[in-house]
Enzyme design. Structure first.
Site, short mmCIF file in Angstrom:
data_model
loop_
_atom_site.label_atom_id
_atom_site.label_comp_id
_atom_site.label_asym_id
_atom_site.label_seq_id
_atom_site.Cartn_x
_atom_site.Cartn_y
_atom_site.Cartn_z
N ILE A 1 0.84 -1.20 0.00
CA ILE A 1 0.00 0.00 0.00
C ILE A 1 0.88 1.26 0.00
CG2 ILE A 1 -2.16 -0.89 0.91
CD1 ILE A 1 -1.26 -0.19 3.67
N TRP A 2 2.09 1.07 -0.54
CA TRP A 2 3.01 2.20 -0.76
C TRP A 2 3.49 2.83 0.53
CZ3 TRP A 2 2.48 5.64 -5.59
CH2 TRP A 2 2.36 4.84 -6.74
N HIS A 3 3.56 2.07 1.59
CA HIS A 3 4.04 2.63 2.86
C HIS A 3 5.48 2.23 3.14
CE1 HIS A 3 -0.28 3.24 4.61
NE2 HIS A 3 -0.04 3.95 3.53
N TYR A 4 6.26 2.03 2.08
CA TYR A 4 7.64 1.64 2.32
C TYR A 4 8.43 2.82 2.89
CZ TYR A 4 7.76 3.20 -2.64
OH TYR A 4 7.60 3.89 -3.82
N HIS A 5 9.43 2.50 3.70
CA HIS A 5 10.18 3.52 4.42
C HIS A 5 11.54 2.97 4.82
CE1 HIS A 5 7.69 1.15 7.20
NE2 HIS A 5 8.69 1.25 8.05
#
Length: 556
Positions: free
Chosen positions: A490-494
């Site tokens: 869900i594009w929450h890479y960090h």
């Protein structure tokens, strides 16, 4: 007020994009902001210019940061993509297919596949945690409110979302917290990036706060390298290229020690740019023929992505088009969320074929079509459906990022190691168990087909081309296997430039002068249901702090 996680669905155009690209259509078009006075294509830039601050990346942190700094200094914002307002295709499902499949230098997103076999997208368009971060709570609150005025709105909760909310409460995700921006245990309705008239708002809207006389935005500008002073590890500017291949140099103005280069290029962009500039693990850099300026082994390390798993729920009755509005915040490390729309499964097959998603499933479009029609009696010309998803918080599993080449245009090699930590897998299983309870709740039964048991719903998802991972026949009956087989992003890479590892608590790159990183790459874990809100806040927060530092330094 605990605003550190802000609204549930601000920037859910990005948060939920990995599902939207497969399923949902939206007719909302963003309202164009008045940027014509300061936003220009990089082809119009002079060969050499100078500014007080150079911000690399016009995303969630970069726009807020640049807008704030412009009220006390000359600012250049370099964005490798374009403004979102002139790209209506990103608001329609057909446009999403073409946009995400387009890997040209000017596309609105850039597809990459992690080594875990999960398809992801890298954006290329101008968009208790407080205590641990050591932030000033009062300034955090003020910064969130500054962001909220532009991009957060209370949604009108319709039938599907209302049913999911009531189902979560029946499943025991208590208490009922109503509409709130607070990040608290229980079930709530969060904010939305869609205003009451249906217009979509993004981080780029925050540039409306900027002082037009003090800010320059160059679009379609790809930064190749950070430039440093001779014989001194202190940033003095950047080298970037426009879409015609012409090189430009932007330098920091002389005369103030407060002038800085700030990387806000995101989890992939910021560590990649540091390494391309000679800051990173020495052995890795030398392997690519890059001169090592600072051996920093933690650059590119600690990469994480919150794993998401979904359950698709064909509906007996029409459902509204909705993104994430209702969320269940559990105590066991999972967030339960939902969306709904009219789903076009043939289009899903088209998306899958464009990204090669059938490769590991030894099947074809016709086999998929036959499977759905015969087993589930679904009309593949389209159906109304909802999606209920769970996202693992944190997470505790992490991987790394490595360069593939010396080209800033080429995505780095990314590994997230989904579910490598067994606690993440357990949180996923408990999240799915909660979703099953929601599906079996009274409020959901008015939507669900009584002839499709929950296990068939799981089997339906397990058959969809959601990633490149191999599938196991026991996935619908073994929730651990289901988590692993059907994991999505869900594009929450960090991570990659984390605090206390690559940057200090003021986001200054340790061992380097006049260089900071302010974006999601600095996070140790993903805050709340959507980190985009926190990243916008952080841009504003650090902009105010930096202007205060500048005033104090220049007054001496």
């Amino acid at each position: 007020m605990d605003h550190h996680c802000l609204w549930t669905s601000v920037s859910h155009a990005f948060l939920f994009i990995s599902v939207i690209i497969f399923f949902f259509a939206s007719s909302s078009i963003s309202e164009k902001a008045p940027y014509s006075t300061f936003a220009k294509d990089a082809t119009q830039a002079q060969p050499k210019t100078s500014y007080d601050y150079i911000v690399v990346g016009g995303g969630t942190s970069g726009c807020a940061l640049a807008a704030t700094l412009s009220h006390g200094a000359k600012v250049l914002l370099l964005e490798r993509g374009d403004l979102p307002y002139g790209i209506p295709s990103i608001n329609t499902i057909n446009g999403f297919v073409d946009t995400l499949a387009n890997l040209s230098p000017t596309s609105a997103s850039q597809t990459f596949v992690s080594t875990d076999g999960v398809v992801n997208q890298r954006a290329r368009v101008l968009g208790d945690f407080v205590n641990k971060a050591g932030w000033d709570p009062a300034l955090v609150k003020e910064s969130y409110e500054w962001v909220e005025k532009k991009v957060a709105f209370e949604p009108k909760v319709l039938a599907w979302q209302e049913a999911v909310k009531d189902g979560l409460l029946e499943a025991g995700v208590l208490p009922n917290n109503g509409f709130t921006y607070e990040h608290i245990y229980g079930t709530k309705v969060g904010g939305s990036i869609f205003d009451q008239s249906g217009k979509r708002h993004t981080a780029a809207d925050l540039l409306e706060y900027a002082d037009p006389s003090n800010i320059t935005v160059h679009l379609n500008a790809t930064v190749h390298q950070i430039l440093f002073k001779p014989n001194e590890l202190r940033a003095r500017g950047v080298l970037y290229e426009d879409m015609n291949g012409k090189k430009h140099v932007a330098l920091l103005n002389e005369g103030s020690m407060s002038n800085e280069v700030i990387l806000s290029a995101g989890t992939l962009g910021s560590p990649q740019l540091l390494m391309l500039s000679g800051i990173g693990p020495s052995k890795h850099l030398m392997g690519h023929g890059i001169k090592v300026l600072l051996d920093q082994p933690m650059v590119g390390q600690g990469l994480s992505d919150n794993p998401m798993n979904i359950v698709l729920v064909p509906s007996r009755k029409p459902v509204e088009i909705s993104l994430i509005e209702v969320v269940g915040i559990t105590r066991f490390g999972s967030f339960i969320e939902s969306a709904s729309a009219h789903i076009n499964l043939p289009l899903l097959q088209e998306v899958g074929s464009k990204f090669g998603l059938f490769a590991n499933q030894n099947t074809s479009r016709n086999k998929i079509k036959t499977f759905f029609e015969h087993r589930f009696n679904l009309d593949l010309s389209g159906l109304d459906a909802g999606i209920i998803l769970e996202k693992v918080t944190g997470p505790l599993s992490f991987g790394d990022l490595e360069l593939v080449s010396k080209s800033p245009y080429e995505n780095p090699k990314v590994t997230f190691n989904y579910f490598n930590d067994p606690r993440d897998l357990q949180a996923c299983v408990e999240g799915l168990q909660t979703i099953v309870k929601v599906l079996e709740s009274k409020p959901l039964m008015k939507f669900r087909d009584p002839f499709l048991p929950v296990r068939d719903l799981l089997a339906l998802v397990a058959a969809l081309p959601l990633n490149l991972r191999p599938r196991h026949v026991n996935a619908p009956f073994d929730l651990e296997q289901y988590c692993k087989d059907t994991v999505m992003t869900i594009w929450h890479y960090h991570g990659g430039c984390q605090v206390d590892r690559v940057v200090d608590r003021n986001y200054k790159v340790m061992g380097v002068g006049a260089l900071r990183v302010i974006d999601s790459s600095t996070l140790l874990y993903s805050p709340g249901t959507n980190p985009q809100a926190t990243m916008m806040m952080l841009g504003r927060y650090m902009g105010i702090k930096m202007l205060g530092e500048r005033l104090a330094t220049n007054s001496k």
